[in-house]
Write an enzyme that holds these catalytic residues in place. Structure first.
Site, PDB file in Angstrom:
ATOM      1  N   GLU A  33       0.819  -1.212   0.000  1.00 57.75           N
ATOM      2  CA  GLU A  33       0.000   0.000   0.000  1.00 57.75           C
ATOM      3  C   GLU A  33       0.857   1.269   0.000  1.00 57.75           C
ATOM      4  O   GLU A  33       0.568   2.220  -0.737  1.00 57.75           O
ATOM      5  CB  GLU A  33      -0.939   0.000   1.211  1.00 57.75           C
ATOM      6  CG  GLU A  33      -2.118  -0.934   1.078  1.00 57.75           C
ATOM      7  CD  GLU A  33      -2.987  -0.615  -0.118  1.00 57.75           C
ATOM      8  OE1 GLU A  33      -3.196   0.582  -0.411  1.00 57.75           O
ATOM      9  OE2 GLU A  33      -3.447  -1.560  -0.775  1.00 57.75           O
ATOM     10  N   TYR A 116      -6.759   6.422   4.742  1.00 49.80           N
ATOM     11  CA  TYR A 116      -6.785   5.546   3.570  1.00 49.80           C
ATOM     12  C   TYR A 116      -5.987   4.268   3.816  1.00 49.80           C
ATOM     13  O   TYR A 116      -6.483   3.156   3.611  1.00 49.80           O
ATOM     14  CB  TYR A 116      -6.248   6.256   2.328  1.00 49.80           C
ATOM     15  CG  TYR A 116      -5.920   5.280   1.232  1.00 49.80           C
ATOM     16  CD1 TYR A 116      -6.940   4.740   0.447  1.00 49.80           C
ATOM     17  CD2 TYR A 116      -4.619   4.826   1.026  1.00 49.80           C
ATOM     18  CE1 TYR A 116      -6.673   3.791  -0.519  1.00 49.80           C
ATOM     19  CE2 TYR A 116      -4.343   3.883   0.056  1.00 49.80           C
ATOM     20  CZ  TYR A 116      -5.366   3.369  -0.716  1.00 49.80           C
ATOM     21  OH  TYR A 116      -5.091   2.418  -1.665  1.00 49.80           O
ATOM     22  N   ASP A 134      -9.485   5.366  -2.924  1.00 55.42           N
ATOM     23  CA  ASP A 134      -8.294   5.902  -3.590  1.00 55.42           C
ATOM     24  C   ASP A 134      -8.715   6.615  -4.863  1.00 55.42           C
ATOM     25  O   ASP A 134      -9.914   6.828  -5.113  1.00 55.42           O
ATOM     26  CB  ASP A 134      -7.285   4.782  -3.870  1.00 55.42           C
ATOM     27  CG  ASP A 134      -7.770   3.818  -4.951  1.00 55.42           C
ATOM     28  OD1 ASP A 134      -8.965   3.849  -5.326  1.00 55.42           O
ATOM     29  OD2 ASP A 134      -6.940   3.023  -5.447  1.00 55.42           O
ATOM     30  N   CYS A 198     -18.524  -1.552 -20.731  1.00 54.35           N
ATOM     31  CA  CYS A 198     -18.593  -1.458 -19.270  1.00 54.35           C
ATOM     32  C   CYS A 198     -19.882  -2.087 -18.758  1.00 54.35           C
ATOM     33  O   CYS A 198     -20.976  -1.753 -19.236  1.00 54.35           O
ATOM     34  CB  CYS A 198     -18.525   0.008 -18.839  1.00 54.35           C
ATOM     35  SG  CYS A 198     -18.722   0.238 -17.062  1.00 54.35           S
ATOM     36  N   CYS A 204     -24.793   4.612 -15.789  1.00 55.03           N
ATOM     37  CA  CYS A 204     -23.714   5.555 -15.519  1.00 55.03           C
ATOM     38  C   CYS A 204     -24.137   6.974 -15.902  1.00 55.03           C
ATOM     39  O   CYS A 204     -24.387   7.270 -17.086  1.00 55.03           O
ATOM     40  CB  CYS A 204     -22.462   5.166 -16.301  1.00 55.03           C
ATOM     41  SG  CYS A 204     -21.075   6.310 -16.079  1.00 55.03           S
TER      42      CYS A 204
END
Length: 347
Positions: A33, A116, A134, A198, A204
């Site tokens: 990370e 995070y 993120d 997608c 969307c």
């Protein structure tokens, strides 16, 4: 739950085989990370493997000397993160008996670990019910839900974190977090996203409103500060003079060369720069410009000129934090990427 189930189904088919996905060891996940906060997966993976090979346990990391850690980190930038990692490893040894914590709240107590990183480590290692947000997650949420709030403003960050928490797939938070992050990295990419194929394209908002390229919204960054470094390369008896950078500026604890920083860029050997060099290296010294390089940092733009110095006279006691090293020793010292680039190309 259609949104979550669609992401999980996509992830099952498309996820990459990444080395840190084969473990729930919090130390290994922590390594990945922190490194991936610096760079893309394809560039970060070799660094991750080098660190894990050099320091297979948090105890090994804690016992390492800082120079070896900075050397392995070389090229990633933000060297303060590498130093924070060293401090974190020592903290785990001292405060947690060498057992890397998996609790979100305990992780927040460690040096260099913010919300995070704590969410990611606790979620991936212990299945904690923490949303990991993120850049990839920001992008997926902004486009799918048509959110106009800037992702780098406090109000926008809070809005996205609240939404991410509401969407968290409670039966397996770690798997869902991996799925939405991977979806943003591979499918809903910043440039040239695969909208036509997608699995979320029907609902969307960004696709419906022709705003895929406009989301997520980011406030403009502050202008970078320009700095001008004039480096002096002194070589004698197969040794080169290097400088150890101290705290209080960029590249803390890394090595570069003796340097004069000026307020403006020089086209070449300006008289006042020559006078300054003579005062340092003696009246018989001469300079020749080897090359000029530019280096971009987050908040600074460095223009560096490298001058070879001939016929110099050096009283080492007058050079703060400088020493002579062989070219082999130079290669082993941790250096800023700018210096490493110069060495590889011109030395």
């Amino acid at each position: 739950m259609d949104f979550q189930h669609t992401l999980l189904s996509w992830y099952k088919t498309h996820k990459r085989d990444l080395p840190w996905r084969h473990t729930n060891n919090p130390y290994i996940i922590w390594l990945s990370e922190i490194i991936l906060q610096q760079t893309r997966v394809d560039q970060g993976t070799p660094y991750f493997l080098k660190f894990l090979d050099a320091f297979p346990t948090v105890t090994d990391f804690a016992k390492a000397d800082e120079a070896s850690i900075l050397k392995l980190w070389q090229g990633l930038g933000y060297y303060s993160r590498a130093r924070n990692m060293h401090a974190t490893a020592k903290q785990v040894i001292g405060d947690y008996n060498g057992v890397f914590p998996t609790s979100y709240q305990e992780l927040l107590k460690l040096r260099g670990i913010g919300p995070y990183s704590a969410a990611a480590i606790s979620s991936f290692s212990a299945g904690a019910k923490q949303a990991v947000v993120d850049g990839n997650v920001f992008r997926v949420l902004a486009r799918y839900f048509g959110i106009q709030s800037p992702i780098n403003a406090p109000k926008g960050i809070k809005e996205f974190n609240v939404l991410a928490a509401e969407l968290l797939f409670m039966p397996d938070p770690g798997l869902y977090n991996q799925a939405i992050m991977e979806f943003g990295a591979l499918q809903c990419k910043a440039k040239k996203p695969g909208c036509s194929i997608c699995p979320l394209n029907v609902d969307c908002v960004a696709l419906k409103t022709d705003s895929v390229g406009k989301l997520p919204v980011k406030l403009p960054k502050a202008a970078k500060k320009s700095r001008y470094f004039n480096y002096f390369i002194c070589i004698k008896n197969n040794q080169i003079l290097v400088r150890h950078r101290l705290a209080g500026d960029i590249w803390q604890h890394l090595f570069d060369f003796p340097c004069i920083e000026t307020k403006d860029a020089y086209d070449g050997l300006q008289p006042d720069l020559m006078d300054a060099a003579v005062a340092v290296f003696g009246v018989d010294s001469s300079l020749s410009l080897k090359t000029s390089l530019r280096h971009i940092l987050t908040h600074q733009l460095i223009t560096a000129k490298f001058f070879l110095v001939d016929d110099f006279f050096i009283e080492l006691s007058k050079f703060d934090n400088c020493k002579w090293v062989s070219l082999q020793e130079l290669d082993e010292l941790p250096q800023p990427k700018l210096i490493n680039n110069f060495i590889e190309k011109f030395l």
